[in-house]
Design an enzyme around this catalytic site. Structure first.
Site: not given
Ligand code: PLP
Length: 410
Positions: A123, A199, A202, A225, A367
């Protein structure tokens, strides 16, 4: 509460919402999840009865609010099997957590030519903060490529990690649903002498998470989420790693003392929590964690495995070669995120037609623009499942796709 879909659904007031007499089919939980009554009530009860500043005032109400905030930290620590609640830092979201890592660990520890290893399925939240360090410090970024079925291609991992200082990777792709072997990747990072950053944005909402079994160093994830409110994110880190990191933002709460000449920092986690934190959101987050724990993370994962299998089979049977679903077909290594291309319809058109049936999906690059390049597409349509989705939602999605076909004249 044992896992029973009808009972679970009743806990989410928004799922009773109809638009144009059609029930809501919410298939965008990879983006953000819906909230159960327990979370909504915990936040409104707190606001009505217990709201006060935390850490700053000595009256009883403030003590109660501080205890509620710290209770959220303990709940999160329990959920991910952290050795200590003090290792859980509250941020604004997962993006702030990854930026905190890049700033507070990266800037003091990285310099010209130092290597950060990422993967092609990241992401932007786990790409751009490192690219900023490349621009500022001259850090080199190396990329772990993907196999044809959307898993990490680890053939060359030894060479990629050779001399690396950081290996930062997703525990579950928000586009492909892929679940990489996190513990193996953390071990590979450590063998190379690199910091293992995960990260888990998800991953945590959908799986049993054990940061100790992973042997990770730093892990980022988000409340919104996982049935909690937006506005609060989490960074878990090994205490020795967090302790050695520089502060992120400066101001109240993160200091031990301040004089005209300078400051000293408070111990972790306060060191990283400058200013008034998301107090009400922490209360909601705690309720979300308790809601998930009551259902059981293993049960939630099993439900999503079954649902993903059903979705993969149903879409394949109904649309065959007209649909391309990206990512692995083996549900042992994928979560409930289905990104697809459908005939030659544009994802935004698909999303609009589905919306007429009150089916909510996301269309776009999710993203993850570098991944879109790797897949050779501009965008995809993404249906992402959570604990309140069932096979009926998949059937509605398939029917709605059929209707998109009619409208565009196939
Ligand atoms: C894999 C992953 N990392 C990071 C993020 C960023 O999360 P946040 O919007 O809570 O900052 C997302 C959000 O869609 C994501 O799917």
């Amino acid at each position: 509460m044992a896992f029973d879909l009808d009972t679970v659904r009743k806990e989410f007031p928004i799922l009773a919402r109809e638009i144009d007499d059609k029930p809501l089919v919410y298939l965008d939980s990879g983006n953000t999840s819906q909230k159960p009554r327990q979370v909504i009530q915990a936040m409104s009860d707190f606001l009505e009865n217990s709201y006060a500043p935390i850490n700053r005032s000595s009256y009883r109400l403030a003590g109660e609010a501080t205890e509620a905030y710290e209770g959220a930290r303990r709940a999160v620590a329990r959920l991910i099997n952290a050795p200590s609640a003090d290792e859980v830092v509250f941020t604004k979201n997962a993006t702030e957590s990854t930026n905190l890592i890049a700033r507070s660990w990266g800037v003091p520890n990285l310099g010209e030519g130092d290597v950060v290893v990422l993967t092609h399925m990241e992401h932007h939240a786990n790409i751009v903060p490192w690219q900023m360090l490349r621009d500022e410090l001259g850090v080199e970024i190396r990329w772990v490529p993907l196999t044809a079925d959307g898993q990490l291609d680890l053939t060359d991992i030894g060479r990629l990690l050779d001399g690396a200082k950081v290996f930062s990777f997703t525990a579950m792709s928000n586009v492909l649903g892929t679940l990489p072997p996190v513990a193996q990747l953390c071990a590979a990072a450590h063998d190379a002498g690199a910091l293992a950053v995960v990260d888990a944005c998800q991953y945590v909402p959908h799986n049993v998470t054990d940061v100790q079994a992973w042997d990770a160093d730093l892990v980022a994830f988000s409340s919104h989420k996982m049935c909690g409110p937006s506005g609060i994110g989490m960074l878990w880190g090994r205490m020795d790693v967090l302790d050695a990191m520089s502060p992120f933002l400066g101001g109240g709460n993160m200091i031990d003392t301040v004089t005209l000449d300078g400051y000293t920092t408070a111990p972790v986690p306060a060191k990283f929590e400058a200013g008034t934190p998301p107090i009400v959101e922490a209360v909601g987050l705690r309720a979300a964690v308790e809601f998930l724990e009551d259902l059981g993370m293993a049960e939630i994962r099993q439900h999503e495995i079954d649902l993903t299998r059903y979705a993969l089979d149903t879409l394949d049977e109904r649309f065959g070669d007209d649909i391309t679903i990206y990512g692995p077909t083996d549900t042992a290594v994928r979560g409930g995120v289905l990104s697809f291309a459908f005939r030659d319809l544009h994802p935004h058109d698909i999303s609009q037609i589905l919306d007429e049936r009150n089916v909510c999906v996301r269309a776009g690059h999710h993203c993850a623009k570098p991944l879109m390049q790797v897949l050779g597409v501009q965008s995809t349509t993404r249906a992402s499942f959570y604990l309140y989705n069932g096979t009926d939602d998949v059937d509605t999605l398939a029917d709605a796709l059929d209707s998109a076909t009619d409208i565009f004249g196939f």
